[in-house]
Write a protein that holds these residues in place. Structure first.
Motif, PDB file in Angstrom:
ATOM      1  N   ARG A 273      20.644  39.936  71.124  1.00 29.89           N
ATOM      2  CA  ARG A 273      19.373  39.205  69.937  1.00 29.89           C
ATOM      3  C   ARG A 273      19.553  39.623  68.497  1.00 29.89           C
ATOM      4  NH1 ARG A 273      14.907  38.145  74.691  1.00 29.89           N
ATOM      5  NH2 ARG A 273      13.953  39.147  73.673  1.00 29.89           N
ATOM      6  N   GLY A 274      19.726  41.002  68.421  1.00 29.87           N
ATOM      7  CA  GLY A 274      20.552  41.159  66.864  1.00 29.87           C
ATOM      8  C   GLY A 274      19.458  42.532  66.647  1.00 29.87           C
ATOM      9  N   PRO A 275      19.292  42.968  65.709  1.00 28.68           N
ATOM     10  CA  PRO A 275      18.601  44.077  65.451  1.00 28.68           C
ATOM     11  C   PRO A 275      17.276  44.650  65.597  1.00 28.68           C
ATOM     12  CG  PRO A 275      19.290  42.829  63.278  1.00 28.68           C
ATOM     13  CD  PRO A 275      19.925  42.646  64.203  1.00 28.68           C
ATOM     14  N   ALA A 276      17.238  45.564  66.676  1.00 30.58           N
ATOM     15  CA  ALA A 276      15.396  46.339  67.529  1.00 30.58           C
ATOM     16  C   ALA A 276      15.867  47.797  66.918  1.00 30.58           C
ATOM     17  CB  ALA A 276      16.202  45.928  68.845  1.00 30.58           C
ATOM     18  N   LEU A 277      14.059  47.937  66.670  1.00 29.01           N
ATOM     19  CA  LEU A 277      13.629  49.418  66.757  1.00 29.01           C
ATOM     20  C   LEU A 277      13.279  49.172  68.666  1.00 29.01           C
ATOM     21  CD1 LEU A 277      12.467  51.619  65.998  1.00 29.01           C
ATOM     22  CD2 LEU A 277      10.089  50.883  65.622  1.00 29.01           C
ATOM     23  N   VAL A 278      13.874  50.243  68.975  1.00 26.50           N
ATOM     24  CA  VAL A 278      13.085  51.213  70.526  1.00 26.50           C
ATOM     25  C   VAL A 278      12.463  52.400  70.217  1.00 26.50           C
ATOM     26  CG1 VAL A 278      14.604  51.712  72.347  1.00 26.50           C
ATOM     27  CG2 VAL A 278      15.922  50.187  71.076  1.00 26.50           C
ATOM     28  N   HIS A 279      11.572  52.503  71.063  1.00 26.64           N
ATOM     29  CA  HIS A 279      10.541  53.640  70.896  1.00 26.64           C
ATOM     30  C   HIS A 279      10.398  53.667  72.325  1.00 26.64           C
ATOM     31  CE1 HIS A 279       6.916  55.687  70.440  1.00 26.64           C
ATOM     32  NE2 HIS A 279       7.077  56.273  69.648  1.00 26.64           N
ATOM     33  N   ALA A 280      10.037  55.209  72.776  1.00 27.56           N
ATOM     34  CA  ALA A 280      10.288  56.018  73.847  1.00 27.56           C
ATOM     35  C   ALA A 280      10.148  57.664  73.824  1.00 27.56           C
ATOM     36  CB  ALA A 280      11.646  55.512  74.938  1.00 27.56           C
ATOM     37  N   HIS A 281      10.275  57.779  75.165  1.00 29.10           N
ATOM     38  CA  HIS A 281      10.381  59.500  74.919  1.00 29.10           C
ATOM     39  C   HIS A 281      11.593  59.520  74.548  1.00 29.10           C
ATOM     40  CE1 HIS A 281      10.006  63.541  76.087  1.00 29.10           C
ATOM     41  NE2 HIS A 281       8.736  63.617  76.499  1.00 29.10           N
ATOM     42  N   ASN A 282      11.728  60.807  73.910  1.00 29.68           N
ATOM     43  CA  ASN A 282      13.009  61.758  73.317  1.00 29.68           C
ATOM     44  C   ASN A 282      13.857  62.001  74.034  1.00 29.68           C
ATOM     45  OD1 ASN A 282      12.395  61.798  70.318  1.00 29.68           O
ATOM     46  ND2 ASN A 282      11.673  63.854  70.788  1.00 29.68           N
ATOM     47  N   GLY A 283      13.525  62.360  75.715  1.00 27.94           N
ATOM     48  CA  GLY A 283      14.521  62.740  77.094  1.00 27.94           C
ATOM     49  C   GLY A 283      15.025  61.108  77.194  1.00 27.94           C
ATOM     50  N   HIS A 284      14.775  59.828  77.084  1.00 33.19           N
ATOM     51  CA  HIS A 284      15.231  58.845  77.456  1.00 33.19           C
ATOM     52  C   HIS A 284      16.127  58.455  76.434  1.00 33.19           C
ATOM     53  CE1 HIS A 284      13.019  57.919  81.022  1.00 33.19           C
ATOM     54  NE2 HIS A 284      11.933  58.368  80.252  1.00 33.19           N
ATOM     55  N   LEU A 285      16.273  58.870  75.302  1.00 31.72           N
ATOM     56  CA  LEU A 285      16.813  57.759  74.070  1.00 31.72           C
ATOM     57  C   LEU A 285      18.127  58.959  73.454  1.00 31.72           C
ATOM     58  CD1 LEU A 285      14.166  55.863  72.202  1.00 31.72           C
ATOM     59  CD2 LEU A 285      15.358  55.327  74.132  1.00 31.72           C
ATOM     60  N   GLN A 286      17.982  60.461  73.959  1.00 30.69           N
ATOM     61  CA  GLN A 286      18.519  60.905  73.546  1.00 30.69           C
ATOM     62  C   GLN A 286      20.272  61.090  74.076  1.00 30.69           C
ATOM     63  OE1 GLN A 286      17.714  64.421  75.038  1.00 30.69           O
ATOM     64  NE2 GLN A 286      18.207  64.751  77.216  1.00 30.69           N
ATOM     65  N   ARG A 287      21.556  61.014  73.169  1.00 30.38           N
ATOM     66  CA  ARG A 287      22.550  61.098  73.627  1.00 30.38           C
ATOM     67  C   ARG A 287      23.138  62.023  74.896  1.00 30.38           C
ATOM     68  NH1 ARG A 287      22.958  59.820  68.234  1.00 30.38           N
ATOM     69  NH2 ARG A 287      23.724  57.349  67.466  1.00 30.38           N
ATOM     70  N   ASN A 288      22.453  63.349  74.967  1.00 26.12           N
ATOM     71  CA  ASN A 288      22.986  64.309  75.590  1.00 26.12           C
ATOM     72  C   ASN A 288      22.129  64.219  76.806  1.00 26.12           C
ATOM     73  OD1 ASN A 288      21.531  65.657  72.703  1.00 26.12           O
ATOM     74  ND2 ASN A 288      23.420  66.585  73.900  1.00 26.12           N
ATOM     75  N   LYS A 289      22.653  64.470  78.196  1.00 25.62           N
ATOM     76  CA  LYS A 289      22.129  64.034  79.965  1.00 25.62           C
ATOM     77  C   LYS A 289      20.762  64.406  79.093  1.00 25.62           C
ATOM     78  CE  LYS A 289      25.983  64.640  82.859  1.00 25.62           C
ATOM     79  NZ  LYS A 289      26.718  65.811  83.805  1.00 25.62           N
ATOM     80  N   SER A 290      19.663  64.643  80.827  1.00 19.06           N
ATOM     81  CA  SER A 290      18.740  64.589  80.442  1.00 19.06           C
ATOM     82  C   SER A 290      18.410  65.465  81.728  1.00 19.06           C
ATOM     83  CB  SER A 290      17.556  63.339  80.162  1.00 19.06           C
ATOM     84  OG  SER A 290      17.219  62.504  79.856  1.00 19.06           O
ATOM     85  N   THR A 291      17.696  66.579  81.232  1.00 16.91           N
ATOM     86  CA  THR A 291      17.282  67.564  82.543  1.00 16.91           C
ATOM     87  C   THR A 291      16.345  67.913  83.009  1.00 16.91           C
ATOM     88  OG1 THR A 291      17.821  69.194  80.964  1.00 16.91           O
ATOM     89  CG2 THR A 291      19.788  68.636  82.347  1.00 16.91           C
ATOM     90  N   MET A 292      15.954  67.992  84.407  1.00 17.28           N
ATOM     91  CA  MET A 292      13.880  68.329  84.401  1.00 17.28           C
ATOM     92  C   MET A 292      14.411  69.307  85.872  1.00 17.28           C
ATOM     93  SD  MET A 292      13.022  64.887  86.286  1.00 17.28           S
ATOM     94  CE  MET A 292      10.879  65.719  86.303  1.00 17.28           C
ATOM     95  N   ARG A 293      12.711  69.438  86.119  1.00 14.75           N
ATOM     96  CA  ARG A 293      13.119  70.837  88.092  1.00 14.75           C
ATOM     97  C   ARG A 293      11.458  70.030  88.732  1.00 14.75           C
ATOM     98  NH1 ARG A 293      16.202  75.261  88.213  1.00 14.75           N
ATOM     99  NH2 ARG A 293      15.060  75.340  90.431  1.00 14.75           N
ATOM    100  N   MET A 294      11.796  69.620  89.590  1.00 11.19           N
ATOM    101  CA  MET A 294      10.801  69.106  90.246  1.00 11.19           C
ATOM    102  C   MET A 294      10.650  70.280  92.099  1.00 11.19           C
ATOM    103  SD  MET A 294      11.142  65.142  90.901  1.00 11.19           S
ATOM    104  CE  MET A 294      10.172  64.842  91.668  1.00 11.19           C
ATOM    105  N   GLY A 295       9.654  70.570  91.335  1.00 13.24           N
ATOM    106  CA  GLY A 295      10.110  72.383  92.216  1.00 13.24           C
ATOM    107  C   GLY A 295      11.003  73.287  91.960  1.00 13.24           C
ATOM    108  N   ASP A 296      11.889  72.804  93.120  1.00 12.54           N
ATOM    109  CA  ASP A 296      12.844  74.575  93.228  1.00 12.54           C
ATOM    110  C   ASP A 296      14.015  73.490  92.714  1.00 12.54           C
ATOM    111  OD1 ASP A 296      11.503  76.602  93.494  1.00 12.54           O
ATOM    112  OD2 ASP A 296      11.585  76.512  95.534  1.00 12.54           O
ATOM    113  N   LEU A 297      13.599  72.024  92.796  1.00 11.81           N
ATOM    114  CA  LEU A 297      15.225  71.052  92.270  1.00 11.81           C
ATOM    115  C   LEU A 297      15.424  70.846  91.024  1.00 11.81           C
ATOM    116  CD1 LEU A 297      17.118  69.242  94.233  1.00 11.81           C
ATOM    117  CD2 LEU A 297      15.758  67.529  93.705  1.00 11.81           C
ATOM    118  N   PRO A 298      16.944  71.704  90.779  1.00 10.32           N
ATOM    119  CA  PRO A 298      17.407  70.740  89.094  1.00 10.32           C
ATOM    120  C   PRO A 298      17.454  69.825  89.526  1.00 10.32           C
ATOM    121  CG  PRO A 298      18.794  72.738  89.990  1.00 10.32           C
ATOM    122  CD  PRO A 298      17.231  71.993  91.158  1.00 10.32           C
TER     123      PRO A 298
END
Length: 400
Positions: A273-298
């Motif tokens: 629909r045209g140019p827009a500003l997007v705002h969210a956590h860095n982790g949702h917007l970065q070009r790299n893969k996101s990572t996190m741990r949930m307990g012992d699960l990477p």
């Protein structure tokens, strides 16, 4: 070294941001490393105003429920409802209590008054109807899509009736049971009814696409866009619920990946629909893969920004935000050998920097990753610096 770094710093203004980029992007993404701080949202609001007034941006999309966001968009474009009602019912994740979000909605509504529809600013939530504890029932999105089609196409083309949908959906609390997040056996996502609903949702979306020329003419592109949002949301939620019921080791990876896929699909629709500003956590917007741990699960998955960037190329740009201190959360002055520590040594309170140039200025200097004492703040990974278009640095974040 300090002089080289300082040479890349500029005031956080639209003109300075645009000088960092080869061309005006359709989606300019501004990340934040923590949620709930109005200092960061005030900065976002001011940048959005400048982008509207100086660069022709026409929309803002934030990390909030995409269906609830329709309430906000109706208000800012046509004055439907009151500001209090919109703040209560138009935001997820408790974002409606933010004074900065309230000011954003008020400003957009004021800007739009008296302007023709083609010049009005738009608002969008781009997150799915998801919370950490679970996911919404697909009822609202699925019945809204069915209702849109039922009013405009022959009944014999529909794969089911409203009554059939209602019977298959059952009680909404079956879908929203918070115990299902940790116990797949508590989810209804792989029940016979849920499997049938996935097929019906797919058929409804296919019918919507097939009838596009008629539907846009019979209603409007805005109504058709909204129906497509309902379709994306219904199919996304049913897919998410399916994986909530899964018992394989890949269950959580699929769930976090599906959330970002829903975000990406919504952002690509906004970009149309045209140019827009997007705002969210860095982790949702970065070009790299996101990572996190949930307990012992990477966990490792592609973020919404990575998916959108793969589609849009240079028409997607990402500014990551880094912080010095959030003292009321126990985040004190960063150590000087960290990336944030190097930036904290500069005299300005906030600035935007050319990320690739900054990476070059650092040369062989390898800042160590900062360790946050508070789980709600995610420091920037200096290894990802060259993959960002810019870095916004805010020295100190006072209590909101």
């Amino acid at each position: 070294m300090a002089t080289d770094i300082k040479d890349t710093a500029h005031a956080v203004e639209a003109a300075a941001v645009m000088k960092l980029l080869p061309a005006r992007p359709r989606l300019l993404a501004l990340g934040e490393p923590t949620h709930g701080e109005d200092t960061l949202l005030d900065l976002r609001n001011e940048l959005f105003r400048q982008l509207v007034e100086q660069e022709g941006y026409r929309a803002i999309a934030i990390e909030s429920d995409c269906v609830m966001g329709l309430v906000v968009d109706d208000y800012v474009t046509s004055g439907t409802g009151t500001l209090d009602e919109v703040m209560e019912h138009g935001f997820s994740h408790d974002w409606g209590t933010s004074a900065a979000n309230r000011e954003l909605v008020r400003w957009i509504r004021t800007y739009n008054k008296g302007r023709p529809a083609s010049e009005r600013l738009r608002f969008a939530g781009f997150d799915g109807p998801l919370e950490i504890t679970g996911a919404a029932s697909p009822r609202q999105a699925l019945t809204a899509l069915h209702g849109y089609l039922a009013a405009r196409v022959d009944a014999d083309l529909l794969p089911c009736t409203t009554e059939a949908l209602d019977r298959l959906l059952g009680a909404d609390d079956r879908w929203t049971n918070p115990a299902a997040m940790m116990d797949p056996a508590q989810s209804v996502g792989q029940s016979a009814e849920a499997r049938e609903l996935r097929l019906l949702a797919d058929d409804l979306v296919a019918l919507l696409d097939e009838r596009t020329p008629h539907l846009i003419t019979a209603t409007s592109r805005d109504d058709w866009d909204r129906a497509r949002l309902y379709g994306r949301t219904a199919t996304g939620l049913l897919r998410y619920h399916f994986w909530m019921a899964d018992t394989s080791p890949g269950r959580m990876t699929r769930l976090v990946g599906l959330r970002d896929q829903m975000m990406a699909d919504n952002l690509l629709a906004v970009a149309g629909r045209g140019p827009a500003l997007v705002h969210a956590h860095n982790g949702h917007l970065q070009r790299n893969k996101s990572t996190m741990r949930m307990g012992d699960l990477p966990l490792e998955w592609w973020s919404a920004g990575a998916i959108v960037s793969a589609h849009l190329g240079e028409e997607y740009a990402f500014l990551a935000t880094a912080l010095g201190t959030i003292r009321h959360q126990g985040v004190d002055t960063p150590p000087p050998d960290t990336f944030e520590g190097l930036l904290y040594a500069l005299p300005e309170d906030r600035y935007v920097m050319d990320a690739p140039r900054l990476a070059t200025a650092l040369g062989d200097t390898r800042p160590v990753p900062r360790v946050s004492p508070w789980f709600g703040y995610s420091p920037l990974d200096p290894a990802h610096l060259a993959a960002h278009d810019g870095i916004v640095f805010v020295k100190d974040v006072p209590r909101s």
